[in-house]
Design a protein around this motif. Structure first.
Motif, PDB file in Angstrom:
ATOM      1  N   UNK A  47       0.821  -1.210   0.000  1.00 37.98           N
ATOM      2  CA  UNK A  47       0.000   0.000   0.000  1.00 37.98           C
ATOM      3  C   UNK A  47       0.856   1.261   0.000  1.00 37.98           C
ATOM      4  N   UNK A  48       0.343   2.311  -0.624  1.00 38.82           N
ATOM      5  CA  UNK A  48       0.944   3.628  -0.475  1.00 38.82           C
ATOM      6  C   UNK A  48       0.561   4.173   0.891  1.00 38.82           C
ATOM      7  N   UNK A  49       1.351   5.106   1.415  1.00 39.44           N
ATOM      8  CA  UNK A  49       1.097   5.623   2.761  1.00 39.44           C
ATOM      9  C   UNK A  49      -0.167   6.468   2.827  1.00 39.44           C
ATOM     10  N   UNK A  50      -0.548   7.086   1.715  1.00 42.35           N
ATOM     11  CA  UNK A  50      -1.801   7.843   1.622  1.00 42.35           C
ATOM     12  C   UNK A  50      -2.368   7.616   0.218  1.00 42.35           C
ATOM     13  N   UNK A  51      -3.551   8.143  -0.010  1.00 41.90           N
ATOM     14  CA  UNK A  51      -4.151   8.064  -1.347  1.00 41.90           C
ATOM     15  C   UNK A  51      -3.625   9.175  -2.255  1.00 41.90           C
ATOM     16  N   UNK A  52      -2.620   9.917  -1.787  1.00 37.63           N
ATOM     17  CA  UNK A  52      -2.016  10.984  -2.576  1.00 37.63           C
ATOM     18  C   UNK A  52      -0.696  10.460  -3.144  1.00 37.63           C
ATOM     19  N   UNK A  53      -0.738   9.975  -4.374  1.00 41.40           N
ATOM     20  CA  UNK A  53       0.435   9.513  -5.101  1.00 41.40           C
ATOM     21  C   UNK A  53       0.205   9.820  -6.570  1.00 41.40           C
ATOM     22  N   UNK A  54       1.225   9.671  -7.361  1.00 43.17           N
ATOM     23  CA  UNK A  54       1.131  10.035  -8.768  1.00 43.17           C
ATOM     24  C   UNK A  54       0.977   8.794  -9.636  1.00 43.17           C
ATOM     25  N   UNK A  55       0.072   8.866 -10.587  1.00 43.59           N
ATOM     26  CA  UNK A  55      -0.144   7.787 -11.548  1.00 43.59           C
ATOM     27  C   UNK A  55       0.165   8.311 -12.940  1.00 43.59           C
ATOM     28  N   UNK A  56       0.993   7.586 -13.664  1.00 42.14           N
ATOM     29  CA  UNK A  56       1.302   7.941 -15.051  1.00 42.14           C
ATOM     30  C   UNK A  56       0.894   6.769 -15.918  1.00 42.14           C
ATOM     31  N   UNK A  57       0.198   7.047 -17.009  1.00 38.43           N
ATOM     32  CA  UNK A  57      -0.280   5.960 -17.844  1.00 38.43           C
ATOM     33  C   UNK A  57      -0.126   6.232 -19.322  1.00 38.43           C
ATOM     34  N   UNK A  58      -0.095   5.164 -20.078  1.00 36.81           N
ATOM     35  CA  UNK A  58      -0.036   5.234 -21.536  1.00 36.81           C
ATOM     36  C   UNK A  58      -1.116   4.324 -22.098  1.00 36.81           C
ATOM     37  N   UNK A  59      -1.688   4.735 -23.199  1.00 34.77           N
ATOM     38  CA  UNK A  59      -2.809   4.023 -23.806  1.00 34.77           C
ATOM     39  C   UNK A  59      -2.527   3.805 -25.279  1.00 34.77           C
ATOM     40  N   UNK A  60      -2.671   2.573 -25.735  1.00 29.31           N
ATOM     41  CA  UNK A  60      -2.561   2.273 -27.160  1.00 29.31           C
ATOM     42  C   UNK A  60      -3.922   2.578 -27.780  1.00 29.31           C
ATOM     43  N   UNK A  61      -3.956   3.510 -28.723  1.00 29.24           N
ATOM     44  CA  UNK A  61      -5.229   3.920 -29.314  1.00 29.24           C
ATOM     45  C   UNK A  61      -5.398   3.364 -30.718  1.00 29.24           C
ATOM     46  N   UNK A  74      -8.678   6.624  -6.399  1.00 28.74           N
ATOM     47  CA  UNK A  74      -7.368   6.312  -5.830  1.00 28.74           C
ATOM     48  C   UNK A  74      -7.515   6.018  -4.334  1.00 28.74           C
ATOM     49  N   UNK A  75      -6.941   4.912  -3.917  1.00 24.47           N
ATOM     50  CA  UNK A  75      -6.908   4.527  -2.505  1.00 24.47           C
ATOM     51  C   UNK A  75      -5.491   4.056  -2.211  1.00 24.47           C
ATOM     52  N   UNK A  76      -5.163   3.869  -0.956  1.00 25.25           N
ATOM     53  CA  UNK A  76      -3.800   3.451  -0.591  1.00 25.25           C
ATOM     54  C   UNK A  76      -3.396   2.148  -1.259  1.00 25.25           C
ATOM     55  N   UNK A  77      -4.315   1.218  -1.407  1.00 30.14           N
ATOM     56  CA  UNK A  77      -3.985  -0.105  -1.912  1.00 30.14           C
ATOM     57  C   UNK A  77      -4.382  -0.401  -3.337  1.00 30.14           C
ATOM     58  N   UNK A  78      -5.067   0.544  -3.993  1.00 27.14           N
ATOM     59  CA  UNK A  78      -5.510   0.285  -5.356  1.00 27.14           C
ATOM     60  C   UNK A  78      -5.927   1.571  -6.050  1.00 27.14           C
ATOM     61  N   UNK A  79      -6.080   1.474  -7.356  1.00 23.23           N
ATOM     62  CA  UNK A  79      -6.556   2.595  -8.163  1.00 23.23           C
ATOM     63  C   UNK A  79      -7.367   2.025  -9.322  1.00 23.23           C
ATOM     64  N   UNK A  80      -8.319   2.796  -9.818  1.00 30.07           N
ATOM     65  CA  UNK A  80      -9.147   2.369 -10.941  1.00 30.07           C
ATOM     66  C   UNK A  80      -8.736   3.139 -12.186  1.00 30.07           C
ATOM     67  N   UNK A  81      -8.550   2.417 -13.276  1.00 31.49           N
ATOM     68  CA  UNK A  81      -8.267   3.008 -14.575  1.00 31.49           C
ATOM     69  C   UNK A  81      -9.498   2.787 -15.446  1.00 31.49           C
ATOM     70  N   UNK A  82     -10.006   3.867 -16.037  1.00 31.51           N
ATOM     71  CA  UNK A  82     -11.171   3.760 -16.906  1.00 31.51           C
ATOM     72  C   UNK A  82     -10.783   4.158 -18.323  1.00 31.51           C
ATOM     73  N   UNK A  83     -11.276   3.386 -19.287  1.00 36.36           N
ATOM     74  CA  UNK A  83     -10.946   3.600 -20.692  1.00 36.36           C
ATOM     75  C   UNK A  83     -12.234   3.921 -21.447  1.00 36.36           C
ATOM     76  N   UNK A  84     -12.210   5.051 -22.146  1.00 39.59           N
ATOM     77  CA  UNK A  84     -13.365   5.525 -22.902  1.00 39.59           C
ATOM     78  C   UNK A  84     -13.039   5.553 -24.385  1.00 39.59           C
TER      79      UNK A  84
END
Length: 104
Positions: A47-61, A74-84
């Motif tokens: 887990x991260x120590x808080x829900x404040x962390x940075x997420x960087x992502x790349x998407x194949x379009x 975003x939570x300490x132990x998980x994050x949701x990625x949504x694709x539109x």
């Protein structure tokens, strides 16, 4: 490992998720990924120590470039990625992710 865990400039978790929603080896710091239409929940090994962390992502379009990716819940132990795609949730793209922040 302790030095990496406490280093502010090092990704604490990273992965690539295949178009079918499975983790592509290798990955680091990711325990699992669960998927539903247009949504992928990435669960961290540590887990991260808080829900404040940075997420960087790349998407194949596709060639029309109508696909977008966003992080939410975003939570300490998980994050949701949504694709539109064209405004609707779609889970048929390859994505790459890296996460930076303090961990427990």
């Amino acid at each position: 490992p302790d030095l990496v865990k406490n280093s502010p400039g090092v990704a604490k978790a990273w992965c690539q998720i295949a178009a079918n929603g499975t983790l592509t080896a290798p990955d680091y710091g990711v325990a699992s990924v669960s998927t539903s239409t247009g949504s992928r929940t990435i669960v961290f090994t540590t887990d991260f120590s808080t829900a404040v962390y940075s997420a960087a992502g790349a998407l194949m379009t596709d060639s029309s470039n109508t696909t977008q990716m966003a992080y939410s819940a975003a939570a300490c132990g998980q994050i949701v990625c949504q694709i539109y795609s064209s405004g609707s949730l779609s889970d048929d793209r390859i994505t790459g992710h890296a996460f930076f922040g303090d961990q427990l």
